[in-house]
Scaffold this motif. Structure first.
Motif, short mmCIF file in Angstrom:
data_model
loop_
_atom_site.label_atom_id
_atom_site.label_comp_id
_atom_site.label_asym_id
_atom_site.label_seq_id
_atom_site.Cartn_x
_atom_site.Cartn_y
_atom_site.Cartn_z
N LEU B 312 6.85 1.50 16.88
CA LEU B 312 6.69 2.57 15.88
C LEU B 312 5.29 2.52 15.28
O LEU B 312 4.62 3.55 15.12
N THR B 313 4.84 1.32 14.95
CA THR B 313 3.52 1.15 14.34
C THR B 313 2.41 1.55 15.31
O THR B 313 1.48 2.28 14.96
N LEU B 314 2.54 1.09 16.56
CA LEU B 314 1.50 1.40 17.55
C LEU B 314 1.47 2.88 17.88
O LEU B 314 0.46 3.40 18.36
N SER B 315 2.57 3.61 17.62
CA SER B 315 2.60 5.05 17.90
C SER B 315 1.79 5.84 16.89
O SER B 315 1.53 7.03 17.08
N GLY B 316 1.40 5.20 15.78
CA GLY B 316 0.64 5.91 14.75
C GLY B 316 1.51 6.58 13.72
O GLY B 316 1.00 7.19 12.77
N ALA B 317 2.82 6.47 13.87
CA ALA B 317 3.73 7.17 12.95
C ALA B 317 3.59 6.71 11.52
O ALA B 317 3.86 7.45 10.58
N THR B 318 3.15 5.45 11.33
CA THR B 318 3.11 4.91 9.97
C THR B 318 1.74 5.05 9.31
O THR B 318 1.54 4.59 8.20
N ARG B 319 0.82 5.69 10.04
CA ARG B 319 -0.49 5.95 9.44
C ARG B 319 -0.44 7.17 8.54
O ARG B 319 0.45 8.01 8.69
N LEU B 320 -1.40 7.28 7.65
CA LEU B 320 -1.56 8.53 6.91
C LEU B 320 -1.73 9.65 7.92
O LEU B 320 -2.53 9.53 8.85
N GLY B 321 -0.96 10.71 7.74
CA GLY B 321 -0.98 11.80 8.72
C GLY B 321 0.09 11.65 9.77
O GLY B 321 0.39 12.59 10.50
N GLY B 322 0.70 10.47 9.83
CA GLY B 322 1.79 10.26 10.78
C GLY B 322 3.11 10.78 10.21
O GLY B 322 3.17 11.31 9.10
N ARG B 323 4.17 10.53 11.00
CA ARG B 323 5.48 11.04 10.62
C ARG B 323 5.99 10.37 9.34
O ARG B 323 6.65 10.99 8.52
N LEU B 324 5.73 9.09 9.19
CA LEU B 324 6.22 8.34 8.03
C LEU B 324 5.13 7.38 7.55
O LEU B 324 5.11 6.20 7.92
N PRO B 325 4.22 7.88 6.73
CA PRO B 325 3.14 7.00 6.27
C PRO B 325 3.70 5.79 5.51
O PRO B 325 4.57 5.94 4.66
N VAL B 326 3.17 4.61 5.88
CA VAL B 326 3.60 3.38 5.24
C VAL B 326 2.38 2.74 4.56
O VAL B 326 1.34 2.55 5.19
N ASN B 327 2.53 2.44 3.29
CA ASN B 327 1.48 1.82 2.50
C ASN B 327 0.18 2.64 2.48
O ASN B 327 -0.88 2.14 2.86
N PRO B 328 0.27 3.87 2.01
CA PRO B 328 -0.94 4.70 1.95
C PRO B 328 -2.01 4.13 1.01
O PRO B 328 -3.18 4.46 1.15
N ASP B 329 -1.62 3.25 0.10
CA ASP B 329 -2.61 2.67 -0.81
C ASP B 329 -3.32 1.46 -0.21
O ASP B 329 -4.16 0.85 -0.86
N GLY B 330 -2.96 1.11 1.03
CA GLY B 330 -3.56 -0.06 1.67
C GLY B 330 -2.61 -1.24 1.73
O GLY B 330 -2.87 -2.24 2.41
N GLY B 331 -1.50 -1.12 1.01
CA GLY B 331 -0.52 -2.20 1.04
C GLY B 331 -1.06 -3.49 0.43
O GLY B 331 -2.19 -3.55 -0.05
N LEU B 332 -0.24 -4.51 0.42
CA LEU B 332 -0.68 -5.80 -0.10
C LEU B 332 -1.87 -6.30 0.72
O LEU B 332 -2.77 -6.96 0.23
N LYS B 333 -1.84 -5.94 2.01
CA LYS B 333 -2.83 -6.40 2.97
C LYS B 333 -4.25 -6.02 2.57
O LYS B 333 -5.16 -6.85 2.62
N ALA B 334 -4.46 -4.75 2.18
CA ALA B 334 -5.82 -4.30 1.87
C ALA B 334 -6.01 -4.04 0.37
O ALA B 334 -7.07 -4.32 -0.18
N LYS B 335 -4.96 -3.55 -0.27
CA LYS B 335 -5.10 -3.26 -1.70
C LYS B 335 -5.19 -4.57 -2.49
O LYS B 335 -5.84 -4.65 -3.52
N GLY B 336 -4.50 -5.60 -1.96
CA GLY B 336 -4.48 -6.88 -2.66
C GLY B 336 -3.09 -7.17 -3.17
O GLY B 336 -2.23 -6.30 -3.22
N HIS B 337 -2.89 -8.45 -3.54
CA HIS B 337 -1.54 -8.87 -3.92
C HIS B 337 -1.59 -9.80 -5.13
O HIS B 337 -1.36 -10.99 -5.02
N PRO B 338 -1.91 -9.20 -6.31
CA PRO B 338 -1.75 -10.00 -7.52
C PRO B 338 -0.25 -10.09 -7.80
O PRO B 338 0.38 -9.08 -8.16
N ILE B 339 0.30 -11.25 -7.59
CA ILE B 339 1.74 -11.41 -7.37
C ILE B 339 2.63 -10.56 -8.29
O ILE B 339 3.39 -9.71 -7.83
N GLY B 340 2.51 -10.78 -9.59
CA GLY B 340 3.40 -10.06 -10.51
C GLY B 340 3.09 -8.58 -10.60
O GLY B 340 3.94 -7.78 -11.03
N ALA B 341 1.88 -8.17 -10.23
CA ALA B 341 1.49 -6.77 -10.35
C ALA B 341 1.97 -5.93 -9.18
O ALA B 341 2.08 -4.70 -9.28
#
Lengths: 485, 389
Positions: B312-341
């Protein structure tokens, strides 16, 4: 004094660092002793051997953890006796164990230690860095062997000829120098070649192996060395043979020895390859400051650590009497149906465990309490293993090259040191690979290791390398020791 | 059409995530000030009735009673306040308590603050704190931190479902690409699959680019009773489902190494009686602390069959513009992960998305969203469902 050695096991830890093999940083006198005793126990399974009543420990582990032997072996009320970690300590332990006081067949002697090197010695490449554990079970039931302890020294200032000394020692053991057939393993620090010749002249019927030679005698756990001599000799004795194993004490002034009348019945044996050299490093030193430091690592209070040692050290889980669910670790309540009464302790297997998942922790990704270990060993593996279908445990992998273990491989659980906290070493189980081929045990041939040639060259600085050492798990291989050239 | 909304978000604030000069008090103040300022019709701080502070207490600088500091910095000393802690899922659980506070009718308007200050701690102490939420007795003392635990899960996933490296790399590539569009993100820099795959190893098979960063940051939400929400704004974002679950702390005791059952349970509870089903969800904010976690989340939450999240991920479906965007804000991965926030920040993103205020990363015509917040390696999880006004 009529007890035979019923069985024995040998543990030679081997760790590969560059071209050298040394003991792992997570082993000590206690873990080596427990490992040797566990192997002995496995060999004795099905032989009708009864539970140990008394354990004679020759090693440097603190007497404060005598209780820990009882816990690690799962033998409540085990009577633990301690002896100094040197050759006389071993002979003393054997003599005490051989003394018949109603615990026949239920006493074991274990010699186990690692060398602790001073920083000066650690930098000296001639220093042998031996370590190991050897466990013997003594029994009079077979009635085949005699253990007889002899010692004879000479008054100060009196220095008999080598031949004269040998004759005196053999007499002390009840042996006639000219009429006896058998074998002597003789360890001496100085002039091994002259001693060899003296033995051949003094006792022509006896095959003699002299081991020893000039060495820097620092950090060598001599009790283990002495036990190895006994182990080697006992393996070779046939019916009618007499064996003597002994060590010269302080040059030629004394000789401490045991006599064995063969055959010694071996139920099996286990050993690893030849001993190696220590690396020229002091990283294996236990730093007292490190041991005493209040750990920045994950905190496990001492009483909590003690709470489930049966699980931590012996993989004892619990089974629910109502729904038959087996769970690990035991928590006093069935995971499946919630029952908390009548749960039965049940030991899970510790060998042949299948790896369900494995990761390699790169340096820097370890929890802080493993920082000093990582300094020494670098990356390490951690595996989730299957104890039974649906029952798992998580182990750090040791004695292995990181990154080689694969899902589906088999491992065995062994007791090792985990990390120091608040003045004590915390112990727990780790996994060692046992699937042949896929993951080389350290110390075995590692095709990717570039540095074996350097290791071969090391024998020039290790005269004692000349002594043959039992190797392999071959049971009754009839290897004769090489004579020194 | 299912039960009525249980709560409404009427304002939200968010600091930058990253290695920040601001201390924890300042981060709380900035996030709350922003949240207050974001309320379309304005809000009097005096009308805030209760405060839920989500924080692990990283570094231990104020482990006990930290909620009173948050009340001070929110400008409302004296407010009923409590710190909520479920490791990395603290934010999701704080939101859940806030929802209950208003859904029960006990309060009209409450404040949720998520905070973590992580980068001002010396390295060894930081590594100590990064592991405090895992199982101490069996996992940690075997030498595992969370990277190691997720490394084990990734290794098992690959053993059960086949090679996973490409899909893991794609998760990182996608979330970094989304982070470029988020001015609050810790990493606003694209990476390639080759860069990710060639990153330094951390806990095989996971490498550096498979791991979320250590970040500072805070986020805040004003949560109102639905029937009073329109006092504050014409476009509240309604919370229409809240679910939570827990599981054994140690992965070894769970039913599977490739599932997070706490997430499954949380999603089931959240969707029970919700006004829409999975097919109508427009975007997901999932807990991608490690790249493998995003794949597991897609499966645990019911958006992919088992073993199918990589495809599903490799199909591009979870990208912005895909069928089901996942983590449009960048997710913990890119936005960052201040634990409690983190859990609070996920709801902040949904607040923007469902109001059409997400700028360059706006998911077109987003109406319905899901947030998914996991504690540690899956010992706890919270899921929330949102719909636009």
């Amino acid at each position: 004094m009529a007890r035979s050695i019923l069985s024995a096991s040998l543990v030679r830890p081997a760790w590969q660092l560059g071209s050298f093999r040394v003991e792992g940083p997570d082993e000590d006198s206690f873990t080596l002793a427990v490992t040797a005793l566990n192997r002995l126990g496995r060999q004795l399974q099905g032989t009708g051997a009864r539970t140990l009543a008394r354990l004679h420990v020759v090693g440097s582990c603190s007497p404060e953890i005598d209780w820990a032997f009882s816990e690690a072996l799962g033998i409540p009320g085990l009577d633990v006796r301690r002896y100094p970690s040197n050759a006389p300590g071993l002979w003393g332990a054997l003599a005490a164990a051989a003394h018949d006081d109603g615990t026949a067949g239920r006493e074991a002697v274990v010699a186990a230690d690692t060398a602790t090197l001073s920083p000066e010695a650690a930098g000296d490449r001639r220093v042998r860095h031996s370590a190991g554990g050897v466990a013997f079970l003594l029994s009079k039931e077979l009635g085949l062997s005699v253990l007889r302890h002899g010692f004879r020294g000479h008054p100060p200032g009196h220095s008999p000829s080598m031949q004269g000394a040998i004759t005196g020692w053999l007499e002390a053991l009840g042996l006639s120098p000219h009429g006896s057939r058998g074998e002597v393993v003789f360890e001496v620090e100085e002039e091994p070649d002259r001693w060899q010749a003296a033995w051949e002249q003094a006792a022509p019927g006896i095959t003699v192996t002299v081991v020893g030679g000039p060495r820097v005698d620092v950090g060598r756990p001599s009790a283990v060395e002495a036990a190895l001599l006994l182990w080697e000799l006992a393996r070779r004795l046939r019916t009618g043979d007499t064996g003597v194993v002994g060590q010269a004490v302080r040059g030629r002034n004394g000789f401490s020895a045991f006599r064995l009348d063969g055959p010694v019945r071996w139920l099996g044996s286990w050993g690893t390859g030849e001993p190696g050299l220590n690396p020229p490093t002091d990283k294996f030193l236990i730093r007292k400051s490190q041991l005493d430091a209040v750990s920045q690592g994950a905190y496990l209070p001492h009483p909590t650590y003690l709470e489930n040692l049966a699980g931590r050290w012996r993989l004892v889980g619990e089974r629910c009497p109502r729904c038959d669910t087996l769970a690990f670790p035991a928590r006093g309540r069935c995971r499946s149906c919630g029952r908390s009464e009548g749960l039965r302790s049940e030991a899970l297997p510790r060998v042949g465990l299948e790896v369900e998942a494995v990761t390699t922790i790169s340096p820097g990704a370890q929890p802080t309490e493993f920082d000093s270990m990582v300094e020494t060993v670098g990356a390490y593996d951690v595996a989730v293993v299957r104890l039974q279908p649906g029952v798992r445990a998580t182990f750090q992998v040791t004695d292995a090259v990181a990154g080689r273990l694969r899902v589906g491989d088999r491992v065995a659980a062994v007791l090792r040191r985990l990390y120091p906290m608040e003045g004590e070493w915390r112990y727990g189980l780790k996994a060692i690979p046992e699937t042949p081929g896929s993951t080389p045990r350290l110390g075995e041939r590692d095709p990717k290791s570039p540095a074996r040639s350097a290791r071969r060259g090391s024998s020039s600085v290790a005269p004692r390398e000349r002594r043959a050492t039992p190797r392999g798990s071959g049971g009754r291989a009839e290897r004769r020791p090489q004579r020194p050239r | 059409m299912g039960r009525p909304p249980r709560a409404a978000i009427v304002g939200a604030g968010h600091t930058r995530f990253g290695a920040l000069p601001e201390g924890p008090r300042r981060l709380v103040r900035d996030a709350v000030d922003q949240a207050v300022a974001s309320v379309d019709r304005g809000v009097d701080r005096e009308s805030i009735q209760e405060l839920f502070l989500s924080t692990l207490g990283f570094s231990g600088w104020q482990l006990g009673n930290a909620a009173s500091i948050a009340a001070e910095e929110a400008g409302r000393p004296g407010l009923p306040a409590v710190r909520v802690e479920n490791a990395c899922a603290s934010g999701g659980f704080a939101l859940r308590l806030a929802v209950d506070a208003v859904a029960s009718g006990r309060q009209d308007l409450v404040l949720v603050v998520g905070l973590e200050k992580m980068t001002d701690v010396p390295h060894p102490r930081r590594r100590y704190w990064l592991g405090v939420s895992g199982d101490t007795e069996w996992e940690r003392l075997a030498g595992l931190t969370f990277a190691g635990v997720y490394g084990l899960m990734a290794a098992r996933y690959a053993a059960e479902y086949g090679p996973v490296r490409e899909a893991l790399s794609e998760v990182a590539v996608k979330n970094h690409a989304h982070g470029v569009l988020n001015p609050n993100a810790h990493f606003q820099k694209a990476v390639t699959r080759e860069q990710v795959s060639a990153g330094p190893p951390v806990a095989a098979p996971l490498g550096l680019y498979d791991c979320c960063p250590v970040s500072d940051g805070a986020a805040a939400l004003l949560v109102a009773r639905p029937d009073v929400a329109r006092r504050f704004t014409d476009s509240p974002v309604y919370i229409v489902g809240s679910g939570a679950g827990s599981d054994h702390l140690a992965v070894q005791e769970r039913s599977s190494l490739t599932r997070i059952d706490a997430s499954r349970a949380a999603a089931e509870e959240a969707f029970r009686g919700a006004p829409f089903d999975r097919k109508r969800v427009d975007l997901l904010e999932v807990h991608d602390c490690f790249t493998i976690a995003e794949l597991l989340a897609l499966e645990d939450l019911g958006f992919s069959p088992r073993g199918g999240a990589g495809k599903l991920t490799l199909s591009g479906a979870t990208r912005l513009g895909g069928r089901l965007p996942v983590n449009p804000d960048g997710g913990l991965k890119a936005k960052g992960h201040p634990i409690g926030a983190t859990g609070v920040s996920q709801a902040y993103e949904v607040f923007l998305q469902l109001r059409g205020q997400a700028g360059a990363r706006q998911v077109g015509d987003a109406q319905r969203a899901l947030t998914h917040n996991v504690g540690g390696s899956g010992a706890t999880a919270a899921v929330h469902l949102f719909s636009g006004g």
